[in-house]
Structures are given as C-alpha cells and as structure tokens.
Design a protein around this motif. Structure first.
Motif, PDB file in Angstrom:
ATOM      1  N   LEU A  30       0.821  -1.201   0.000  1.00  0.00           N
ATOM      2  CA  LEU A  30       0.000   0.000   0.000  1.00  0.00           C
ATOM      3  C   LEU A  30       0.856   1.253   0.000  1.00  0.00           C
ATOM      4  CD1 LEU A  30      -2.654  -1.045   2.689  1.00  0.00           C
ATOM      5  CD2 LEU A  30      -2.965  -0.999   0.200  1.00  0.00           C
ATOM      6  N   GLY A  31       2.035   1.147   0.595  1.00  0.00           N
ATOM      7  CA  GLY A  31       2.928   2.291   0.671  1.00  0.00           C
ATOM      8  C   GLY A  31       4.207   1.917   1.387  1.00  0.00           C
ATOM      9  N   ALA A  32       5.151   2.844   1.406  1.00  0.00           N
ATOM     10  CA  ALA A  32       6.435   2.610   2.069  1.00  0.00           C
ATOM     11  C   ALA A  32       6.968   3.926   2.587  1.00  0.00           C
ATOM     12  CB  ALA A  32       7.432   1.972   1.104  1.00  0.00           C
ATOM     13  N   GLY A  33       7.757   3.850   3.659  1.00  0.00           N
ATOM     14  CA  GLY A  33       8.342   5.038   4.252  1.00  0.00           C
ATOM     15  C   GLY A  33       9.663   4.709   4.895  1.00  0.00           C
ATOM     16  N   ALA A  34      10.179   5.651   5.695  1.00  0.00           N
ATOM     17  CA  ALA A  34      11.475   5.459   6.331  1.00  0.00           C
ATOM     18  C   ALA A  34      11.466   4.263   7.263  1.00  0.00           C
ATOM     19  CB  ALA A  34      11.866   6.724   7.096  1.00  0.00           C
ATOM     20  N   MET A  35      10.313   4.024   7.902  1.00  0.00           N
ATOM     21  CA  MET A  35      10.269   2.964   8.893  1.00  0.00           C
ATOM     22  C   MET A  35      10.042   1.592   8.281  1.00  0.00           C
ATOM     23  SD  MET A  35       7.667   2.484  12.083  1.00  0.00           S
ATOM     24  CE  MET A  35       7.748   1.014  13.097  1.00  0.00           C
ATOM     25  N   VAL A  37       7.437  -0.950   5.219  1.00  0.00           N
ATOM     26  CA  VAL A  37       6.531  -1.145   4.098  1.00  0.00           C
ATOM     27  C   VAL A  37       5.184  -1.607   4.638  1.00  0.00           C
ATOM     28  CG1 VAL A  37       6.175  -2.352   1.911  1.00  0.00           C
ATOM     29  CG2 VAL A  37       8.494  -1.768   2.644  1.00  0.00           C
ATOM     30  N   VAL A  38       4.094  -1.062   4.074  1.00  0.00           N
ATOM     31  CA  VAL A  38       2.752  -1.378   4.554  1.00  0.00           C
ATOM     32  C   VAL A  38       2.016  -2.209   3.512  1.00  0.00           C
ATOM     33  CG1 VAL A  38       0.547  -0.456   5.362  1.00  0.00           C
ATOM     34  CG2 VAL A  38       2.682   0.753   5.889  1.00  0.00           C
ATOM     35  N   TYR A  39       1.441  -3.330   3.963  1.00  0.00           N
ATOM     36  CA  TYR A  39       0.696  -4.234   3.092  1.00  0.00           C
ATOM     37  C   TYR A  39      -0.758  -4.315   3.533  1.00  0.00           C
ATOM     38  CZ  TYR A  39       5.303  -5.988   1.614  1.00  0.00           C
ATOM     39  OH  TYR A  39       6.582  -6.101   1.138  1.00  0.00           O
ATOM     40  N   LEU A  40      -1.622  -4.655   2.599  1.00  0.00           N
ATOM     41  CA  LEU A  40      -3.014  -4.933   2.922  1.00  0.00           C
ATOM     42  C   LEU A  40      -3.121  -6.375   3.373  1.00  0.00           C
ATOM     43  CD1 LEU A  40      -6.016  -4.129   2.962  1.00  0.00           C
ATOM     44  CD2 LEU A  40      -6.148  -4.886   0.568  1.00  0.00           C
ATOM     45  N   GLY A  41      -3.668  -6.578   4.582  1.00  0.00           N
ATOM     46  CA  GLY A  41      -3.864  -7.919   5.098  1.00  0.00           C
ATOM     47  C   GLY A  41      -5.289  -8.112   5.565  1.00  0.00           C
ATOM     48  N   GLN A  42      -5.499  -9.159   6.334  1.00  0.00           N
ATOM     49  CA  GLN A  42      -6.833  -9.398   6.867  1.00  0.00           C
ATOM     50  C   GLN A  42      -6.770 -10.215   8.138  1.00  0.00           C
ATOM     51  OE1 GLN A  42      -9.090 -11.593   3.939  1.00  0.00           O
ATOM     52  NE2 GLN A  42      -7.996 -13.498   4.299  1.00  0.00           N
ATOM     53  N   ASN A  43      -7.814 -10.082   8.953  1.00  0.00           N
ATOM     54  CA  ASN A  43      -8.000 -10.929  10.119  1.00  0.00           C
ATOM     55  C   ASN A  43      -8.399 -12.304   9.630  1.00  0.00           C
ATOM     56  OD1 ASN A  43      -9.607 -12.302  12.258  1.00  0.00           O
ATOM     57  ND2 ASN A  43      -9.210 -10.438  13.424  1.00  0.00           N
ATOM     58  N   CYS A  44      -7.671 -13.327  10.034  1.00  0.00           N
ATOM     59  CA  CYS A  44      -7.920 -14.680   9.523  1.00  0.00           C
ATOM     60  C   CYS A  44      -9.314 -15.191   9.883  1.00  0.00           C
ATOM     61  CB  CYS A  44      -6.861 -15.642  10.043  1.00  0.00           C
ATOM     62  SG  CYS A  44      -5.197 -15.326   9.413  1.00  0.00           S
ATOM     63  N   THR A  46     -12.222 -13.094  10.916  1.00  0.00           N
ATOM     64  CA  THR A  46     -13.336 -12.251  10.487  1.00  0.00           C
ATOM     65  C   THR A  46     -13.206 -11.769   9.042  1.00  0.00           C
ATOM     66  OG1 THR A  46     -12.275 -10.189  11.190  1.00  0.00           O
ATOM     67  CG2 THR A  46     -13.530 -11.417  12.855  1.00  0.00           C
ATOM     68  N   ARG A  47     -12.020 -11.924   8.439  1.00  0.00           N
ATOM     69  CA  ARG A  47     -11.714 -11.430   7.094  1.00  0.00           C
ATOM     70  C   ARG A  47     -11.732  -9.905   7.010  1.00  0.00           C
ATOM     71  NH1 ARG A  47      -9.002 -15.667   5.672  1.00  0.00           N
ATOM     72  NH2 ARG A  47     -10.233 -17.591   5.802  1.00  0.00           N
ATOM     73  N   GLU A  48     -11.743  -9.255   8.160  1.00  0.00           N
ATOM     74  CA  GLU A  48     -11.708  -7.797   8.172  1.00  0.00           C
ATOM     75  C   GLU A  48     -10.349  -7.324   7.660  1.00  0.00           C
ATOM     76  OE1 GLU A  48     -12.083  -4.102  11.388  1.00  0.00           O
ATOM     77  OE2 GLU A  48     -11.900  -6.190  12.069  1.00  0.00           O
ATOM     78  N   PRO A  49     -10.321  -6.347   6.736  1.00  0.00           N
ATOM     79  CA  PRO A  49      -9.029  -5.867   6.224  1.00  0.00           C
ATOM     80  C   PRO A  49      -8.234  -5.137   7.294  1.00  0.00           C
ATOM     81  CG  PRO A  49     -10.821  -4.492   5.407  1.00  0.00           C
ATOM     82  CD  PRO A  49     -11.462  -5.657   6.107  1.00  0.00           C
ATOM     83  N   VAL A  50      -6.936  -5.306   7.264  1.00  0.00           N
ATOM     84  CA  VAL A  50      -6.030  -4.623   8.184  1.00  0.00           C
ATOM     85  C   VAL A  50      -4.831  -4.114   7.399  1.00  0.00           C
ATOM     86  CG1 VAL A  50      -6.707  -6.053  10.153  1.00  0.00           C
ATOM     87  CG2 VAL A  50      -4.731  -6.723   8.753  1.00  0.00           C
ATOM     88  N   ALA A  51      -4.112  -3.182   7.991  1.00  0.00           N
ATOM     89  CA  ALA A  51      -2.840  -2.728   7.428  1.00  0.00           C
ATOM     90  C   ALA A  51      -1.712  -3.370   8.223  1.00  0.00           C
ATOM     91  CB  ALA A  51      -2.746  -1.209   7.495  1.00  0.00           C
ATOM     92  N   VAL A  52      -0.777  -3.986   7.528  1.00  0.00           N
ATOM     93  CA  VAL A  52       0.361  -4.647   8.166  1.00  0.00           C
ATOM     94  C   VAL A  52       1.632  -3.899   7.776  1.00  0.00           C
ATOM     95  CG1 VAL A  52       1.703  -6.760   8.395  1.00  0.00           C
ATOM     96  CG2 VAL A  52      -0.788  -6.887   8.076  1.00  0.00           C
ATOM     97  N   LYS A  53       2.289  -3.317   8.757  1.00  0.00           N
ATOM     98  CA  LYS A  53       3.526  -2.575   8.506  1.00  0.00           C
ATOM     99  C   LYS A  53       4.715  -3.437   8.929  1.00  0.00           C
ATOM    100  CE  LYS A  53       3.914   1.143  10.879  1.00  0.00           C
ATOM    101  NZ  LYS A  53       3.620   2.541  11.227  1.00  0.00           N
ATOM    102  N   ARG A 103      -5.963  -1.125  11.953  1.00  0.00           N
ATOM    103  CA  ARG A 103      -7.147  -1.214  11.113  1.00  0.00           C
ATOM    104  C   ARG A 103      -6.871  -0.530   9.776  1.00  0.00           C
ATOM    105  NH1 ARG A 103     -10.872  -3.873  13.551  1.00  0.00           N
ATOM    106  NH2 ARG A 103     -11.194  -3.685  15.807  1.00  0.00           N
ATOM    107  N   TYR A 104      -7.395  -1.107   8.720  1.00  0.00           N
ATOM    108  CA  TYR A 104      -7.223  -0.538   7.394  1.00  0.00           C
ATOM    109  C   TYR A 104      -8.236   0.585   7.185  1.00  0.00           C
ATOM    110  CZ  TYR A 104      -7.345  -0.171   2.305  1.00  0.00           C
ATOM    111  OH  TYR A 104      -7.312   0.300   1.015  1.00  0.00           O
ATOM    112  N   VAL A 105      -7.750   1.739   6.766  1.00  0.00           N
ATOM    113  CA  VAL A 105      -8.616   2.893   6.527  1.00  0.00           C
ATOM    114  C   VAL A 105      -8.798   3.053   5.020  1.00  0.00           C
ATOM    115  CG1 VAL A 105      -8.900   5.374   6.819  1.00  0.00           C
ATOM    116  CG2 VAL A 105      -7.831   4.018   8.637  1.00  0.00           C
ATOM    117  N   ARG A 106     -10.039   2.944   4.568  1.00  0.00           N
ATOM    118  CA  ARG A 106     -10.335   3.122   3.143  1.00  0.00           C
ATOM    119  C   ARG A 106     -10.506   4.611   2.859  1.00  0.00           C
ATOM    120  NH1 ARG A 106     -11.715  -1.831   0.989  1.00  0.00           N
ATOM    121  NH2 ARG A 106     -12.368  -3.421   2.506  1.00  0.00           N
ATOM    122  N   GLY A 107      -9.769   5.104   1.904  1.00  0.00           N
ATOM    123  CA  GLY A 107      -9.897   6.513   1.569  1.00  0.00           C
ATOM    124  C   GLY A 107      -8.688   7.013   0.814  1.00  0.00           C
TER     125      GLY A 107
END
Length: 305
Positions: A30-35, A37-44, A46-53, A103-107
């Motif tokens: 989804l993006g990357a920074g100094a700290m 890399v952020v990926y789109l993941g999910q709760n195994c 509930t299948r709710e989307p999450v952000a994994v850094k 939590r993954y923020v859509r926007g």
C-alpha cells in the motif's frame, strides 16, 4: 508478549495479542516510508481488512527502534480521528522482523481529497479549515496521553471514504527520530518540521505539543495555498529556512486564517499556540459564519466537531 510469525508460500501469518492475521507478501504494498513497508492484510477469522507494517529489516534488530515499534502498536486509543492500532508481532523476543498491525482505513490522503473535491468549490479556504479541525481534535487527544506525533503532514492525514478524517502513523515519528538522527541529525519530515526538530539527539531538544502545533500550521497552510515554502533539496537547507523565515502571505489565504498559521509556526515554541485546543478555537474564530450547503451536509459528521 511477542506473537508468532509463520509462512506458507507467499502468505505470512501473524499472531498478535491472540489474534491471527495474514497478508500476501507477493502483492504490491500500500505504501512505504522510512520505517517500513505497509501491506493490505486481513483478520484470519473475520476477514476484516487490516494494514500490516513490516519494519525495515535493517532497523528491526535495533533495540531502541524495537522498543518504539512496540510503543506504537500499544497505543490502542479509541478516537474517531485516529487510526486504531491492533498489535505488534515479531519472530522472537529481541529478534526481527517486526510487524505492526492496524485497522485498514479506506480513503485517500487529505490533500488529494481537497484537490479533487474541495479546491474547485466556492469558499474553499473555509471548507479546508473545517476539514482540518478533526486533526486538531486528534492532536489534543494524544497530547493528553503524553504522546507527541512529530510527523504531521498531508500524507499522514486520511480522508476516510469522504466522511471522516483520521490522523495516521501515530508514533512513527518516534521511530524516525532514531533512524534520521544517525545520518542527518533531524527528527521528522524536513519541510514540515519545527526548528527544534533539527537538533541532534545528543543535544536532547525539548519536543512538546508546540512541536506538533508548528507542523499542523505548516500542513494547514499547504492545504490552503497548495504550496510549502520550506521545501528544500537537503536537510541543511530546510533547517536554514525553518530557523530564518516566517510564512509568507500569498494569494488564496485570508488575513484571519493566515494569522492563525503564522502564530502556529512561530520560530520560538513559547510564541506558538500551547495546545491543539487553543489553535482549534483560534481557527474557528478566524472563520466567518456561513450557511450549510449540500457539501456541508455530505461532511456533516466532520463539521459537528
């Protein structure tokens, strides 16, 4: 306690604080920074989307960075204008890689939202200021918890599905402090950073809520005028600008709102607003009353703050 990390093919499974999450490392991030890399993941479950850094591996075994990564993940504050942290996971105690889950923020970033939906409208300055008020609410909240964000900028503010503003990367600037100080001696993002953020760690600069106020002032000014006068090609150039220049008055920003941004970005911290609440009230006072429009009703959840 650290969680567990397992891998099956391209899928990484993470157990953070008793909950399992997963992401596909072969997918574009989804993006990357100094700290990291952020990926789109999910709760195994509930299948709710999450952000994994995933913290950059070369930093993952630095004890101070590891401590601050856990600190970021542990900031499980509940506030409508902050991203919600879900936990931290690592391979083993004292050993990377490290994963921070939220939590993954859509926007979209607030500057992109403004350029697409707000800037062409009548009285755009007023609308931009109203969109910015929730950022000050979020800052006021974390400051009561003793947290200084230190990296306020448009790319760290998300417009969530056109309905809500959320301040992102809570705590990431604390990690950037350690990373950046080893090379440039500054803490934060140069063109938004307060003068005191350019001091090296050895000098123990006093970073307070006024530091975030400065960055908020620069960010608001940029959102309104679509320009940042502190852009520079090097950290040294940015430092000189922040220490020697005040915000210039340009077309597109009213006198009353300009005075708010100028006080927020005073070179001396004691000359700025001393709280986000104080800056919010000053910004409200700088805006003349106006009638609600269709656009206002579209964003009524924000304007009620």
């Amino acid at each position: 306690m650290p969680g567990q990390v397992t891998k099956k093919g391209n899928i990484i499974y993470l157990n953070a604080y008793g909950h399992w999450y997963q992401y596909d490392e072969s997918q574009a991030p989804l993006g990357a920074g100094a700290m990291g890399v952020v990926y789109l993941g999910q709760n195994c479950q509930t299948r709710e989307p999450v952000a994994v850094k995933r913290v950059v591996d070369r930093y993952a075994n630095n004890p101070e960075i590891r401590r601050r990564a856990h600190q970021e993940a542990d900031l499980m504050f509940s506030h409508p204008n902050l991203v919600e942290m879900l936990g931290c996971c690592e391979v083993a105690p004292g050993q990377g890689p490290i994963f921070i889950i939220s939590r993954y923020v859509r926007g979209e970033n607030i500057d992109k939202f403004i350029n697409s939906h707000v800037r062409p409208l009548p009285n755009a300055e007023h609308r931009i200021c109203e969109l910015f008020l929730p950022v000050l609410d979020a800052l006021a909240y974390i400051h009561t918890k003793g947290i200084i964000h230190m990296d306020i900028k448009p790319s760290n503010i998300m417009m969530e599905q056109g309905r809500n503003v959320r301040l992102m990367d809570l705590g990431i600037a604390d990690v950037s402090e350690t990373i950046n100080s080893s090379t440039s001696g500054m803490m934060g993002t140069p063109k938004y950073a307060a003068p005191e953020q350019f001091s090296d760690v050895a000098s123990k600069p006093q970073l307070t809520s006024a530091t975030d106020i400065y960055e908020a002032g620069i960010t608001l000014y940029e959102l309104i005028t679509n320009q940042n006068p502190f852009s520079a090609s090097t950290v040294a150039e940015a430092k000189a600008l922040h220490h020697g220049m005040i915000l210039p008055k340009v077309q597109g920003i009213s006198d009353s709102v300009f005075e708010v941004t100028r006080k927020a970005t005073a070179i001396r911290p004691d000359e700025r607003y001393q709280s986000a609440t104080e800056m919010k009230q000053a910004l409200r006072d700088a805006l003349p009353p106006r009638n609600f429009s269709k656009f206002d009703r579209f964003l009524s959840g924000i304007f009620k703050k």
